[in-house]
Design a protein around this motif. Structure first.
Motif: not given
Length: 230
Positions: A124, A178, A181, A185, A212-214
């Motif tokens: 992330v 993911e 996370y 989050h 933000a991005n993964t």
């Protein structure tokens, strides 16, 4: 394998690209991998390429010896007249962020971490805009050891990087999936410890923007041992 370490003296550059769909993302990643394979620039140390998961895009985590080496690379004619126009055709936004690592926390308690395809991290990358006068406060808030975070399921590490241009801070975090996370989050504030709630509340009050991005790490290359760092 490249290492994130506050004590290695490297300049860290994030090249962040957003695009509209996965086909353009694939072209972007292919072009960037070609550039990484040909990297032999004075002062270049490593490049680690990330493919967007939540949103189409790419991120290149690049380590340089110094800002002067970076400037020489990006002021080159080939970069300005060939590379930049090609990326402009594939992307909606391009950000080049110059940073220095100021804090690293690893799940095992060490103050450094590795990055590379072998680890299988979900990464992330969060970019937080901040007024220059508040940057130091935000870095201090986020760059503190947190024993609770080390016990969060799926957490692997997080690194705080100070923007050289003074108006942003980057959080580079590694998770095992993911799913883990997103569970963290989206955790309700009531389930977080008091110190975490206080830090988040104070931190949010300082932000002027947040993106933000993964990502999945898809390629990494470091300077060959027999190539002088000159």
């Amino acid at each position: 394998m490249p290492r994130i370490d506050p004590d290695n003296g490297a300049l860290t550059v994030f090249n962040l690209f957003n695009t509209t769909d996965t086909s353009k993302q694939d072209l972007l990643l292919e072009a960037m991998r070609g550039i990484i394979d040909g990297a032999n620039y004075p002062g270049w140390r490593s490049s680690t390429l990330h493919s967007g998961i939540a949103s189409p895009g790419a991120a290149n985590y690049i380590q340089w010896r110094s800002i002067d080496d970076l400037r020489e690379r990006y002021e080159g004619e080939n970069f300005k007249h060939s590379t930049v126009p090609y990326f402009a055709e594939l992307t909606t936004t391009v950000n080049l962020l110059k940073t220095e690592v100021v804090f690293v926390q690893n799940r095992d308690g060490s103050a450094q971490t590795e990055i590379g395809t072998e680890r299988g991290d979900v990464t992330v990358i969060g970019v937080m805009g901040v007024d220059p006068k508040d940057q130091g406060t935000l870095v201090s808030l986020m760059g503190r050891p947190d024993e609770w975070m080390r016990e969060v399921p799926g957490y692997r590490s997080h690194s705080i990087l100070r923007g050289i241009d003074s108006d942003y801070v980057v959080n580079y975090a590694q998770w095992d999936s993911e799913e883990s996370y997103l569970k963290f989050h989206n955790m309700p504030e009531s389930e977080r410890p008091e110190h975490d709630r206080a830090m988040r509340h104070r931190g949010k009050s300082l932000l002027t923007s947040r993106e933000a991005n993964t990502y999945q790490t898809v390629y990494s290359r470091s300077r060959p041992a027999d190539l002088p760092d000159v």
